[in-house]
Scaffold this motif. Structure first.
Motif, mmCIF file in Angstrom:
data_model
loop_
_atom_site.group_PDB
_atom_site.id
_atom_site.type_symbol
_atom_site.label_atom_id
_atom_site.label_comp_id
_atom_site.label_asym_id
_atom_site.label_seq_id
_atom_site.Cartn_x
_atom_site.Cartn_y
_atom_site.Cartn_z
ATOM 1 N N GLU A 236 0.826 -1.198 0.000
ATOM 2 C CA GLU A 236 0.000 0.000 0.000
ATOM 3 C C GLU A 236 0.866 1.257 0.000
ATOM 4 O OE1 GLU A 236 -3.064 2.638 -0.072
ATOM 5 O OE2 GLU A 236 -3.066 0.475 -0.515
ATOM 6 N N LEU A 237 1.988 1.212 0.708
ATOM 7 C CA LEU A 237 2.910 2.347 0.734
ATOM 8 C C LEU A 237 3.484 2.585 -0.662
ATOM 9 C CD1 LEU A 237 4.461 4.515 2.252
ATOM 10 C CD2 LEU A 237 6.162 2.786 2.891
ATOM 11 N N GLU A 238 3.843 1.528 -1.357
ATOM 12 C CA GLU A 238 4.361 1.652 -2.720
ATOM 13 C C GLU A 238 3.312 2.251 -3.656
ATOM 14 O OE1 GLU A 238 7.716 -1.913 -3.018
ATOM 15 O OE2 GLU A 238 5.636 -2.336 -3.617
ATOM 16 N N ASN A 239 2.066 1.827 -3.501
ATOM 17 C CA ASN A 239 0.992 2.370 -4.328
ATOM 18 C C ASN A 239 0.829 3.870 -4.105
ATOM 19 O OD1 ASN A 239 0.360 -0.107 -5.481
ATOM 20 N ND2 ASN A 239 -1.180 -0.609 -3.921
ATOM 21 N N GLN A 240 0.856 4.284 -2.852
ATOM 22 C CA GLN A 240 0.681 5.705 -2.554
ATOM 23 C C GLN A 240 1.862 6.533 -3.059
ATOM 24 O OE1 GLN A 240 -0.548 6.768 1.411
ATOM 25 N NE2 GLN A 240 -1.853 4.952 1.648
ATOM 26 N N LEU A 241 3.074 6.009 -2.907
ATOM 27 C CA LEU A 241 4.257 6.711 -3.432
ATOM 28 C C LEU A 241 4.190 6.808 -4.952
ATOM 29 C CD1 LEU A 241 7.055 5.138 -1.182
ATOM 30 C CD2 LEU A 241 6.333 7.543 -1.187
ATOM 31 N N GLY A 242 3.737 5.717 -5.578
ATOM 32 C CA GLY A 242 3.625 5.727 -7.034
ATOM 33 C C GLY A 242 2.639 6.768 -7.518
ATOM 34 N N GLU A 243 1.504 6.878 -6.819
ATOM 35 C CA GLU A 243 0.504 7.878 -7.176
ATOM 36 C C GLU A 243 1.028 9.295 -6.909
ATOM 37 O OE1 GLU A 243 -2.998 6.942 -5.025
ATOM 38 O OE2 GLU A 243 -3.363 5.039 -6.088
ATOM 39 N N ARG A 244 1.782 9.436 -5.823
ATOM 40 C CA ARG A 244 2.301 10.769 -5.458
ATOM 41 C C ARG A 244 3.304 11.282 -6.486
ATOM 42 N NH1 ARG A 244 3.105 15.302 -4.302
ATOM 43 N NH2 ARG A 244 3.812 16.217 -2.331
ATOM 44 N N PHE A 245 4.191 10.408 -6.947
ATOM 45 C CA PHE A 245 5.251 10.835 -7.868
ATOM 46 C C PHE A 245 4.961 10.501 -9.330
ATOM 47 C CE2 PHE A 245 7.482 10.319 -3.781
ATOM 48 C CZ PHE A 245 7.987 11.607 -3.648
ATOM 49 N N GLY A 246 3.880 9.792 -9.585
ATOM 50 C CA GLY A 246 3.518 9.480 -10.968
ATOM 51 C C GLY A 246 4.476 8.521 -11.644
ATOM 52 N N THR A 247 5.102 7.666 -10.888
ATOM 53 C CA THR A 247 6.033 6.698 -11.451
ATOM 54 C C THR A 247 6.117 5.496 -10.511
ATOM 55 O OG1 THR A 247 8.271 6.392 -12.342
ATOM 56 C CG2 THR A 247 8.074 7.674 -10.320
ATOM 57 N N ARG A 248 6.882 4.491 -10.908
ATOM 58 C CA ARG A 248 6.963 3.285 -10.084
ATOM 59 C C ARG A 248 7.878 3.521 -8.883
ATOM 60 N NH1 ARG A 248 10.122 -1.472 -10.528
ATOM 61 N NH2 ARG A 248 11.105 -0.593 -12.386
ATOM 62 N N ALA A 249 7.404 3.134 -7.711
ATOM 63 C CA ALA A 249 8.191 3.296 -6.481
ATOM 64 C C ALA A 249 8.294 1.948 -5.780
ATOM 65 C CB ALA A 249 7.534 4.315 -5.558
ATOM 66 N N LEU A 250 9.469 1.690 -5.212
ATOM 67 C CA LEU A 250 9.706 0.443 -4.509
ATOM 68 C C LEU A 250 10.166 0.730 -3.087
ATOM 69 C CD1 LEU A 250 11.673 -1.636 -7.209
ATOM 70 C CD2 LEU A 250 9.275 -1.906 -6.549
ATOM 71 N N VAL A 251 9.646 -0.054 -2.159
ATOM 72 C CA VAL A 251 10.106 0.011 -0.780
ATOM 73 C C VAL A 251 10.794 -1.311 -0.489
ATOM 74 C CG1 VAL A 251 9.458 0.209 1.639
ATOM 75 C CG2 VAL A 251 8.233 1.546 -0.111
ATOM 76 N N VAL A 252 12.098 -1.244 -0.256
ATOM 77 C CA VAL A 252 12.889 -2.461 -0.049
ATOM 78 C C VAL A 252 13.293 -2.528 1.418
ATOM 79 C CG1 VAL A 252 14.946 -3.752 -0.719
ATOM 80 C CG2 VAL A 252 13.767 -2.297 -2.402
ATOM 81 N N ASP A 276 10.411 18.515 -8.534
ATOM 82 C CA ASP A 276 9.419 19.580 -8.260
ATOM 83 C C ASP A 276 8.443 19.123 -7.179
ATOM 84 O OD1 ASP A 276 10.465 21.323 -10.070
ATOM 85 O OD2 ASP A 276 9.123 20.748 -11.722
ATOM 86 N N VAL A 277 8.041 17.847 -7.245
ATOM 87 C CA VAL A 277 7.114 17.325 -6.230
ATOM 88 C C VAL A 277 7.777 17.350 -4.852
ATOM 89 C CG1 VAL A 277 5.881 15.269 -5.434
ATOM 90 C CG2 VAL A 277 5.899 15.848 -7.869
ATOM 91 N N LEU A 278 9.092 17.087 -4.818
ATOM 92 C CA LEU A 278 9.847 17.094 -3.571
ATOM 93 C C LEU A 278 10.278 18.510 -3.171
ATOM 94 C CD1 LEU A 278 12.142 13.991 -4.201
ATOM 95 C CD2 LEU A 278 10.277 14.161 -2.534
ATOM 96 N N ASN A 279 9.947 19.483 -4.054
ATOM 97 C CA ASN A 279 10.319 20.894 -3.799
ATOM 98 C C ASN A 279 11.832 21.053 -3.680
ATOM 99 O OD1 ASN A 279 9.688 23.596 -3.539
ATOM 100 N ND2 ASN A 279 9.554 23.480 -1.283
ATOM 101 N N ILE A 280 12.540 20.321 -4.582
ATOM 102 C CA ILE A 280 13.989 20.400 -4.621
ATOM 103 C C ILE A 280 14.410 21.105 -5.906
ATOM 104 C CG2 ILE A 280 16.136 19.072 -4.785
ATOM 105 C CD1 ILE A 280 14.807 16.897 -3.137
ATOM 106 N N SER A 281 15.251 22.092 -5.799
ATOM 107 C CA SER A 281 15.733 22.820 -6.982
ATOM 108 C C SER A 281 17.248 22.683 -7.047
ATOM 109 C CB SER A 281 15.337 24.291 -6.908
ATOM 110 O OG SER A 281 15.905 25.007 -7.991
ATOM 111 N N LEU A 282 17.763 22.376 -8.258
ATOM 112 C CA LEU A 282 19.198 22.248 -8.441
ATOM 113 C C LEU A 282 19.799 23.488 -9.059
ATOM 114 C CD1 LEU A 282 19.381 18.547 -9.767
ATOM 115 C CD2 LEU A 282 19.678 19.393 -7.436
ATOM 116 N N ASP A 283 19.012 24.584 -9.166
ATOM 117 C CA ASP A 283 19.526 25.831 -9.756
ATOM 118 C C ASP A 283 20.523 26.487 -8.808
ATOM 119 O OD1 ASP A 283 17.919 25.407 -11.878
ATOM 120 O OD2 ASP A 283 16.251 26.606 -11.109
#
Length: 283
Positions: A236-252, A276-283
């Motif tokens: 369920e955690l992987e599903n929520q992370l995947g929905e949050r970031f719009g990509t496949r997420a794995l919890v190992v 952007d979702v993590l509010n991280i900027s590399l500028d």
């Protein structure tokens, strides 16, 4: 009945009747393994028959009971060409064959005297196994071919219909067809067969593609199995992370207390979106 015995029966006139038979009383052998007869070659043979006649008589099966119907044991090409040539009668040797002997003779005669397509050859072996209740080993022994040889041809019958047609028409080779059989998903197999035709892939190139395909599928299956073995909470955690970031997420989970989170991206643009979702900027 072995190959040597059949050869003797097909090539001797002992206990056989030689006569001219009305062509309308002759019928193709239902056990004939060849399904396709080259039209141009038949027409050439018909012209030769018109000019010089038939030098080698057909071998026909003695009619059963009162039926005036002669089944062809050997010589269907000559029969078809004679029809094209307009012959009314054909020279033939009449033999008293059982169903089993008729079938085996038809198959062996074609295997020895004409080039069957790979599929026709495979179907001939399958017919011997099914109709005569033989094993692959027994077919191998009767025909004088190795068991792996018989097995490789029989495997061709497992190809999807569309790929069988490609093989029958000569668009892919026997070697390419055998390589494609390593792919177990019919749709993927057909897609790769079409690519093989379009790109003219060699057997070696095809082997490399198939190997990579199967390795990728094995990895996917292993990952699915790992995910299946995970606790409902982790899934369920992987599903929520995947929905949050719009990509496949794995919890190992490495232990009860430690683990890691993997967020996959397939391009720089996708990485920028995740940042952007993590509010991280590399500028």
């Amino acid at each position: 009945m072995g190959k040597k015995v059949l050869n003797e029966q097909l090539n001797t006139q002992n206990d056989a009747t030689y006569q001219m038979i009305d062509i309308t009383k002759i019928y193709p052998n239902p056990f004939q393994p060849r399904h396709i007869f080259d039209k141009d070659r038949l027409e050439e043979l018909a012209k030769s028959i018109k000019k010089s006649g038939i030098y080698q008589p057909l071998i026909l099966r003695q009619p059963i009971a009162a039926l005036e119907r002669y089944e062809i044991i050997a010589g269907e090409r000559r029969y078809r060409a004679s029809m094209l040539a307009g012959l009314e009668q054909i020279p033939a040797i009449i033999r008293n064959f059982s169903d089993e002997a008729t079938m085996e003779a038809a198959i062996i005669e074609n295997l020895q005297r004409e080039d069957l397509s790979p599929l026709e050859e495979a179907e001939a072996y399958q017919a011997m196994i099914k109709e005569l209740n033989l094993t692959q080993a027994q077919v191998s022994e009767r025909l004088g071919k190795s068991r792996p040889y018989i097995a490789n041809y029989l495997r061709l019958l497992g190809l999807p219909t569309g790929v069988k047609l490609m093989l029958q028409e000569g668009r892919i080779s026997m070697g390419q067809a055998r390589t494609l059989l390593a792919i177990k998903q019919p749709q993927a197999l057909e897609k790769l067969a079409q690519r093989t035709v379009e790109e003219g892939l060699t057997v070696r190139q095809l082997e490399e593609i198939v190997t990579k395909f199967n390795l990728d599928k094995d990895r996917e299956a292993a990952q699915k199995q790992k995910r299946k073995n995970k606790s409902p909470f982790i899934r369920e955690l992987e599903n929520q992370l995947g929905e949050r970031f719009g990509t496949r997420a794995l919890v190992v989970a490495k232990s009860k207390q430690k683990g890691k989170i993997e967020i996959n991206y397939d391009s720089i643009q996708e990485l920028d979106r995740i940042l952007d979702v993590l509010n991280i900027s590399l500028d």
